[in-house]
Scaffold this active site. Structure first.
Site, PDB file in Angstrom:
ATOM      1  N   ILE A  99       0.808  -1.219   0.000  1.00 34.36           N
ATOM      2  CA  ILE A  99       0.000   0.000   0.000  1.00 34.36           C
ATOM      3  C   ILE A  99       0.841   1.269   0.000  1.00 34.36           C
ATOM      4  O   ILE A  99       0.314   2.373  -0.037  1.00 34.36           O
ATOM      5  CB  ILE A  99      -0.990   0.031   1.188  1.00 34.36           C
ATOM      6  CG1 ILE A  99      -0.252  -0.178   2.512  1.00 34.36           C
ATOM      7  CG2 ILE A  99      -2.083  -1.011   1.014  1.00 34.36           C
ATOM      8  CD1 ILE A  99      -1.162  -0.010   3.727  1.00 34.36           C
ATOM      9  N   GLY A 102       8.565   3.489  -1.075  1.00 35.51           N
ATOM     10  CA  GLY A 102       9.454   4.639  -1.093  1.00 35.51           C
ATOM     11  C   GLY A 102      10.881   4.200  -1.287  1.00 35.51           C
ATOM     12  O   GLY A 102      11.152   3.027  -1.552  1.00 35.51           O
ATOM     13  N   GLU A 106       9.015  -0.100   2.114  1.00 36.45           N
ATOM     14  CA  GLU A 106       7.653  -0.193   1.619  1.00 36.45           C
ATOM     15  C   GLU A 106       6.708  -0.452   2.781  1.00 36.45           C
ATOM     16  O   GLU A 106       7.133  -0.812   3.871  1.00 36.45           O
ATOM     17  CB  GLU A 106       7.550  -1.332   0.602  1.00 36.45           C
ATOM     18  CG  GLU A 106       7.938  -2.670   1.214  1.00 36.45           C
ATOM     19  CD  GLU A 106       8.376  -3.697   0.168  1.00 36.45           C
ATOM     20  OE1 GLU A 106       8.460  -3.347  -1.018  1.00 36.45           O
ATOM     21  OE2 GLU A 106       8.624  -4.840   0.568  1.00 36.45           O
ATOM     22  N   LYS A 122       5.463  -1.832   7.942  1.00 34.97           N
ATOM     23  CA  LYS A 122       6.449  -1.041   7.223  1.00 34.97           C
ATOM     24  C   LYS A 122       7.785  -1.746   7.289  1.00 34.97           C
ATOM     25  O   LYS A 122       8.196  -2.226   8.344  1.00 34.97           O
ATOM     26  CB  LYS A 122       6.545   0.331   7.885  1.00 34.97           C
ATOM     27  CG  LYS A 122       7.670   1.206   7.366  1.00 34.97           C
ATOM     28  CD  LYS A 122       7.528   2.561   8.004  1.00 34.97           C
ATOM     29  CE  LYS A 122       8.801   3.362   7.917  1.00 34.97           C
ATOM     30  NZ  LYS A 122       8.600   4.680   8.523  1.00 34.97           N
ATOM     31  N   ASP A 216       8.673  16.292   8.572  1.00 30.40           N
ATOM     32  CA  ASP A 216       8.244  15.880   7.240  1.00 30.40           C
ATOM     33  C   ASP A 216       6.718  15.843   7.157  1.00 30.40           C
ATOM     34  O   ASP A 216       6.133  14.905   6.622  1.00 30.40           O
ATOM     35  CB  ASP A 216       8.851  14.507   6.914  1.00 30.40           C
ATOM     36  CG  ASP A 216       8.892  14.243   5.412  1.00 30.40           C
ATOM     37  OD1 ASP A 216       8.697  15.207   4.635  1.00 30.40           O
ATOM     38  OD2 ASP A 216       9.101  13.084   5.025  1.00 30.40           O
TER      39      ASP A 216
END
Lengths: 485, 341
Positions: A99, A102, A106, A122, A216
């Site tokens: 889903i 990066g 992932e 993750k 971020d």
């Protein structure tokens, strides 16, 4: 006192040992410290729970339920003890779908084989973490999420590792991210913007109260739960913004007027737009731009759109950088694109540095005075930025007149994700992501390194991945109050 | 904590039945003498089927008669109490109070105290795994190869699995004959045996759905079952021999700790500045093991003087079983010798 009763201790001499012993020494030292630190913390938390239990058992209203309260407490504690005892590994989870993706890893939707519950897992690659100097960042994220017990922050259940990867098992938020909602609805009304902004303020305040700066904040990191309320995540998949790294990168960019290397790598997805052609009448292009931006986030480049200018300077930064980012998000919600959007990252960087001249509001969008005032107060110099004295001064801005911040989560969110199952990923850009095995629920590959599939055992000869010095203490397990019996 | 460094002048508790170690070398005793040693038959069965080796031991001597122990405890001087141990002179570095310190302050008991609602077997299982991980943290330091391929604990440095002059432990081969092994091999075989047990979900179940809770006669109405068909952990799905397996695991882990102290305290732990870490993990281990009846008093023998010292200097609080099993006079004598009394 009798001299000489004890064998005289030699002078400690670490130099007489080889490099491996010195390495092992460090590891042993840290693990022993870590064991007691964890054990004391768990004992303290256990003690708190027992105190609470005692109060409930003594409460006259609960007299008829005492046996249930007692057995429930015993079972919850026991489940946690079993959780602590069990080795977490990838093969405990069936992978449903990827889903998020990066540069460093992932995010997968997974189902725990043992109890069928759904999570977001993750995965970060250790080699990338080391070579890109991401370790402090990874560690900070793990610590922040482990310490947080806030409803505004995505919940971290456990962290584990194998020889290749670090894993963070988190709650799955089926509503997707704010980016997806923006893509779907293009722009928000001021009322809807007010709701999301107010929730994001609460979330940023929660992490600031823990002593962490998010660094971020962007629509991709703002997730929506089942009810459409936001939670902050940092999937940490975009390129990190380590200060010294950015500085040299940025200065290098500035020295070369049009550096071809700064252009997005994935030019096929890049759309030729600038602030003039981006108008309300051009919605399709906005979304094409957003879609391409999301794809670029998967690459090594990341997006600088929401970054405060002081992050690029040598002067340091503090909590107020997160309020700048929120200012750019409010702008994007109301206008349709972030304020410093440009064709290339180089141009975006340049615009951010020159923000007093480049922060412009399009003529064809009607914004209230308060909205513009709020944005200009947040997209501002750090020493004048709204929020530098804490979240309260933002909450008191007239834009939020009438908002009851304490009850936000109890009101109905403007968009509730329509879900068909517990693994509904319609809110995620799964079609843009490479999927393994056509979305079948299938086992993760066996973790690297043969010897450690044996639960608590640390067989000799096989390096236990948890024993790898840079990642010591990464493993974490949360006591979960809401286990189902 | 209030009880740290307060136990020096405490009287010897009446229940202390600490054995007086014999000075004679330990005789080799067959495994069948399981009245003395917690070596359940399941241990040898399992080992036979898997590794064709079983764990056995040269058994520690039987405790001396209680009257002798009491005589020394009640009437002997601190000096006599310490001299009753067959200790080398000068005394080992780790018995020097200056090197028996910790990285943790406060009452270790809170770490091993079972929450009232948790079923006993579940708590024992948790402690087994925690202490196993902890111990192996130290074993790894002496077991991992240096660049020249050598380990710190090897067949030359430690040709036997020993804990001082008077204790060495043997394995039984598949004909039930005790054999001496280098400490490295002994510990390696033992580790394989222990992790085989811990990783066996029939012995250490991990299913979250199988959990239970403890009885409380004031609150829970279900009658407490007693009798031959009741055992520790039964309600949580642990097998009948679970507790005796855990006792054996703790006994074996104790032997490893004893070997680390007697053979490796200075080389390498003191040199690597890890002695406080080792002390803290071992004292936590002893407190847990005694509190949960996973080690019997006579099994503590090779490390008894250090336990005495920790009782005397307040590491072990007076309400703990480890304190109860200690000879405070011997501990006080060690403090005195170290200039701390």
């Amino acid at each position: 006192m009798s001299e000489g009763e004890f064998a005289p201790p030699p002078t400690p001499n670490i130099e007489s040992y080889g490099p491996n012993a010195v390495y092992n020494r460090e590891r042993c030292y840290q693990l022993a410290q870590g064991f007691f630190k964890d054990a004391v913390r768990r004992a303290r938390e256990r003690h708190e729970r027992q105190k609470e239990l005692k109060l409930r058992l003594e409460s006259p209203e609960l007299l008829s339920r005492r046996e249930l309260i007692w057995s429930h407490s015993g079972k919850l504690e026991a489940k946690y003890l079993r959780f602590l005892r069990t080795k977490e590994e990838l093969s405990n989870y069936a992978i449903v779908k990827t889903i998020g993706k990066g540069y460093f890893g992932e995010v997968k939707l997974v189902r725990k084989r043992q109890d069928g519950r759904v999570y977001a897992l993750k995965r970060l690659f250790k080699s990338e973490m080391i070579s890109k100097e991401q370790l402090p960042r990874v560690r900070a994220e793990r610590d922040a999420l482990a310490e947080s017990d806030s409803e505004w922050v995505v919940k971290l259940f456990t962290t584990f590792q194998d020889n290749v990867s670090l894993y963070m098992l988190m709650e799955f938020l089926p509503g997707g991210d704010l980016m997806s909602v923006l893509i779907k609805y293009q722009i928000f009304s001021e009322d809807i913007t007010r709701f999301y902004t107010a929730e994001i303020i609460m979330a940023i305040e929660a992490i600031h109260n823990l002593g962490y700066i998010h660094r971020d904040i962007k629509p991709d990191n703002i997730l929506l739960d089942r009810g459409g309320h936001i939670k902050l995540a940092d999937f940490g998949l975009s390129k990190g913004f380590r200060k010294d790294h950015e500085k040299s990168y940025y200065q290098e960019l500035l020295q070369r007027p049009v550096p071809p290397s700064s252009r997005p790598q994935n030019n096929r997805h890049s759309v030729n737009i600038d602030e003039i052609s981006l108008t309300v009448s051009n919605r399709a292009q906005i979304n094409e731009w957003r879609r391409s931006r999301r794809l670029m986030a998967y690459s090594s480049v990341g997006t600088p759109d929401y970054i405060a200018p002081e992050l690029f300077s040598t002067n340091g930064y503090s909590f107020e950088i997160d309020w700048w980012s929120l200012g750019t998000i409010i702008y994007e919600c109301l206008v349709g694109w972030p304020p410093f959007a440009a064709e290339t990252f180089y141009d975006t960087y340049r615009k951010i540095i020159n923000w007093p001249h480049t922060l412009l509001f399009p003529d064809d969008i009607q914004l209230s005075y308060n909205a513009v005032h709020l944005i200009r107060s947040m997209i501002n110099a750090p020493d004048a930025r709204l929020g530098r004295n804490g979240a309260a001064e933002i909450k008191n801005h007239p834009f939020f007149a009438g908002v009851d911040f304490s009850s936000l989560r109890r009101i109905r969110a403007p968009f509730e994700p329509p879900l068909t199952s517990d693994v509904d990923t319609s809110a995620f850009p799964v079609d843009d992501l490479p999927q393994e095995g056509d979305g079948e629920e299938e086992g993760g590959p066996a973790p690297g390194g043969g010897g450690d599939a044996s639960g608590g055992g640390l067989l000799l000869g096989a390096e236990d991945p948890e024993m790898f010095l840079p990642f010591l203490g990464y493993t974490f397990k949360r006591f979960e109050k809401s286990y189902t019996a | 904590m209030s009880n740290l460094f307060s136990g020096i002048n405490a009287r010897l508790r009446g229940t202390a039945n600490k054995p007086v170690p014999a000075k004679s070398p330990i005789s080799s005793t067959p495994l069948t003498d399981d009245g003395q040693l917690a070596l359940p038959s399941s241990l040898s069965q399992a080992s036979q089927s898997s590794t064709s080796l079983s764990i056995a031991s040269k058994l520690p001597p039987l405790p001396a008669s209680p009257s002798l122990s009491q005589t020394i405890g009640m009437m002997g001087s601190p000096e006599e109490a310490l001299n009753a141990y067959p200790l080398p002179r000068p005394l080992p570095v780790w018995l020097n109070p200056a090197y028996a310190r910790h990285i943790v302050k406060g009452n270790f008991m809170t770490l091993s105290a079972r929450p009232k609602t948790v079923e006993q077997g579940e708590w024992v299982a948790h402690q087994v795994v925690e202490h196993y991980r902890n111990l192996w943290n130290f074993v790894r330091v002496v077991f991992e190869k240096e660049e020249d391929g050598k380990t710190i604990c090897n067949a030359t440095s430690c040709p036997r699995m020993s804990a001082g002059m008077n204790h060495s432990y043997t394995w039984l081969n598949n004909r039930f004959e005790p054999i001496e092994l280098p400490a490295f091999e002994y510990i390696t075989l033992m580790q394989r045996w222990i992790s085989g047990k811990i990783d066996d979900t029939k012995i250490f179940p991990t299913e979250a759905s199988g959990v239970s809770f403890s009885y409380n006669s004031q609150i829970t109405t279900t009658a407490l079952l007693t009798g031959p068909d009741e055992w520790v952990g039964k309600r949580s799905g642990f097998p009948k021999d679970f507790f005796s397996i855990c006792q054996t695991i703790f006994l074996q882990m104790f032997r490893v700790y004893a070997h680390l102290y007697w053979a490796h305290f200075t080389e390498p732990f003191y040199h690597l500045n890890l002695e406080k870490q080792l002390n803290s993990c071992f004292s936590h281990f002893v407190l847990t093991a005694t509190a949960l009846d996973l080690l019997k008093p006579q099994e503590l023998e090779p490390m008894q003087p250090l336990i005495d010292l920790w009782a005397a200097n307040g590491t072990f609080p007076p309400e703990s079983k480890a304190y109860e099993y200690a000879n405070l006079k011997a501990g006080a004598r060690l403090l005195q010798l170290g200039g701390m009394a």
